[in-house]
Structures are given as C-alpha cells and as structure tokens.
Design a protein around this motif. Structure first.
Motif, PDB file in Angstrom:
ATOM      1  N   ALA A  65       6.915   6.954 -15.679  1.00 11.47           N
ATOM      2  CA  ALA A  65       5.995   5.969 -15.101  1.00 11.47           C
ATOM      3  C   ALA A  65       6.652   4.589 -15.069  1.00 11.47           C
ATOM      4  N   VAL A  66       7.357   4.243 -16.132  1.00 12.23           N
ATOM      5  CA  VAL A  66       8.077   2.964 -16.173  1.00 12.23           C
ATOM      6  C   VAL A  66       9.070   2.905 -15.025  1.00 12.23           C
ATOM      7  N   GLU A  67       9.798   3.988 -14.805  1.00 14.46           N
ATOM      8  CA  GLU A  67      10.789   4.030 -13.729  1.00 14.46           C
ATOM      9  C   GLU A  67      10.126   3.919 -12.357  1.00 14.46           C
ATOM     10  N   THR A  68       9.112   4.734 -12.111  1.00  9.07           N
ATOM     11  CA  THR A  68       8.451   4.771 -10.806  1.00  9.07           C
ATOM     12  C   THR A  68       7.809   3.434 -10.460  1.00  9.07           C
ATOM     13  N   ILE A  69       7.082   2.876 -11.394  1.00  7.02           N
ATOM     14  CA  ILE A  69       6.398   1.608 -11.136  1.00  7.02           C
ATOM     15  C   ILE A  69       7.414   0.471 -11.017  1.00  7.02           C
ATOM     16  N   GLY A  70       8.505   0.553 -11.763  1.00  9.06           N
ATOM     17  CA  GLY A  70       9.561  -0.446 -11.665  1.00  9.06           C
ATOM     18  C   GLY A  70      10.267  -0.437 -10.323  1.00  9.06           C
ATOM     19  N   ILE A  71      10.294   0.723  -9.674  1.00  7.98           N
ATOM     20  CA  ILE A  71      10.910   0.836  -8.348  1.00  7.98           C
ATOM     21  C   ILE A  71       9.965   0.311  -7.268  1.00  7.98           C
ATOM     22  N   THR A  72       8.683   0.627  -7.402  1.00  8.03           N
ATOM     23  CA  THR A  72       7.723   0.274  -6.351  1.00  8.03           C
ATOM     24  C   THR A  72       7.135  -1.129  -6.479  1.00  8.03           C
ATOM     25  N   HIS A  73       7.234  -1.740  -7.672  1.00  8.98           N
ATOM     26  CA  HIS A  73       6.659  -3.068  -7.881  1.00  8.98           C
ATOM     27  C   HIS A  73       7.647  -3.949  -8.627  1.00  8.98           C
ATOM     28  N   GLN A  74       7.549  -5.225  -8.387  1.00  9.37           N
ATOM     29  CA  GLN A  74       8.437  -6.157  -9.073  1.00  9.37           C
ATOM     30  C   GLN A  74       8.074  -6.227 -10.549  1.00  9.37           C
ATOM     31  N   LYS A  75       9.078  -6.044 -11.402  1.00  4.77           N
ATOM     32  CA  LYS A  75       8.846  -6.057 -12.843  1.00  4.77           C
ATOM     33  C   LYS A  75       8.390  -7.437 -13.286  1.00  4.77           C
ATOM     34  N   GLY A  76       7.424  -7.446 -14.197  1.00  4.87           N
ATOM     35  CA  GLY A  76       6.926  -8.699 -14.738  1.00  4.87           C
ATOM     36  C   GLY A  76       5.727  -9.278 -14.014  1.00  4.87           C
ATOM     37  N   THR A  77       5.351  -8.686 -12.894  1.00  8.93           N
ATOM     38  CA  THR A  77       4.190  -9.193 -12.168  1.00  8.93           C
ATOM     39  C   THR A  77       2.905  -8.614 -12.756  1.00  8.93           C
ATOM     40  N   ALA A  78       1.803  -9.229 -12.408  1.00 16.46           N
ATOM     41  CA  ALA A  78       0.504  -8.768 -12.903  1.00 16.46           C
ATOM     42  C   ALA A  78       0.211  -7.351 -12.414  1.00 16.46           C
ATOM     43  N   LYS A  79       0.551  -7.059 -11.167  1.00 19.71           N
ATOM     44  CA  LYS A  79       0.320  -5.715 -10.612  1.00 19.71           C
ATOM     45  C   LYS A  79       1.157  -4.676 -11.357  1.00 19.71           C
ATOM     46  N   TYR A  80       2.395  -5.013 -11.678  1.00 22.34           N
ATOM     47  CA  TYR A  80       3.276  -4.123 -12.441  1.00 22.34           C
ATOM     48  C   TYR A  80       2.651  -3.792 -13.794  1.00 22.34           C
TER      49      TYR A  80
END
Length: 159
Positions: free
Chosen positions: A56-71
């Motif tokens: 999940a960390v990998e997938t969300i890190g690819i699709t969203h900018q790390k450190g953002t509220a959405k991430y």
C-alpha cells in the motif's frame, strides 16, 4: 599448522521483557531482533499483513505525491484495513507492548525474506523508510521529542 581458538565477542540477546517497556516509543528503529517464540500461523499472518502495508505504501506513493494530505489520508485508510492497524495508527487503543511486538516481529520477518537480493533489499528499505516517515509525521511534537530521546538521537528542532 595450528589454529588458535579465538572466541568472538557475542552480542547480548535482549528479550522484549528485559528492557524497560515504559521508556520505549511505539515507533521503532528495529535495532534489536525479537527472540520470542511465535506460532507458524502467527508468523505467516504477520508477514502477509506487513507486506500488505508495504505494498500500500508503494502503490499510494506512486499514485500520489508523498507528504500531501491526500497521501496521508489514503495510506491511513489502507493501513486501517489490515490487521496491523493497531501497530501503525496512533489513534487505536490496545496493549502498547503487544502492538510494539507485532510491529517488530513483522518487520524482522520481512527483513529476513527480502535480504535475498539487492533489488529486494532496496525495495524493502524504500517502503520501510516511507512507512517510517508516514508514522513519524503522524506524531505530535511531544511524541517526536520522546522518540528522539528514547532512541538516543540528539537533534534540536529547526525553527
């Protein structure tokens, strides 16, 4: 030809019960491997659940900018869907020592599994680093300071 019998200094094995549990922080640096005994079923469950979190960390890190509220929102939601949510999400209630143990054991299981090649090691370290960053950012100021002190890290806050 004679070979001396030099003995190597042995590392001290530390059980989780040996250390003062109240001084430890729930975010860990995983410097000491666990020595407790667990069942094969629990071993497998912890490995699978930690792997779900890291995927999940990998997938969300690819699709969203790390450190953002959405991430952070999406990662919290994905972690909440796993059985390790108590170990990773601060808002949950439960036995702190048990949460720490599950976190530590699951980390070392995958650490062992992912040491077979450089690519696997690199993937594992990148996901663990992102997970650590996520967990650390979720902490408040006092908890971050406690983490630094409990791990003997001497940093001063930047203003």
């Amino acid at each position: 030809m004679e070979f001396g019998t030099r003995s190597k200094p042995r590392a001290r094995v530390v059980n989780s019960s040996d250390s003062n549990e109240s001084n430890l922080h729930h975010i860990q640096l995983y410097s000491v491997a666990p020595t407790d005994t667990i069942s094969l079923q629990e071993f497998e469950e912890l490995a699978v659940e930690r792997l779900k979190v890291l995927k999940a960390v990998e997938t969300i890190g690819i699709t969203h900018q790390k450190g953002t509220a959405k991430y952070y929102e999406l990662l919290s939601k994905e972690i909440a869907a796993t059985k390790l949510k108590d170990s990773f999400l601060k808002k949950t209630q439960g036995d702190e020592v048990q949460r720490r143990k599950r976190d530590q054991v699951s980390h070392f299981i995958l650490r062992l599994a992912y040491c077979r090649s450089e690519d696997l090691r690199r993937w594992f370290l990148n996901q663990e680093l992102d997970l650590f960053r996520f967990r650390f950012q979720q902490e408040d100021r006092d908890s971050r300071a406690h983490f630094l002190v409990s791990n003997n890290l001497k940093y001063k806050p930047v203003k």
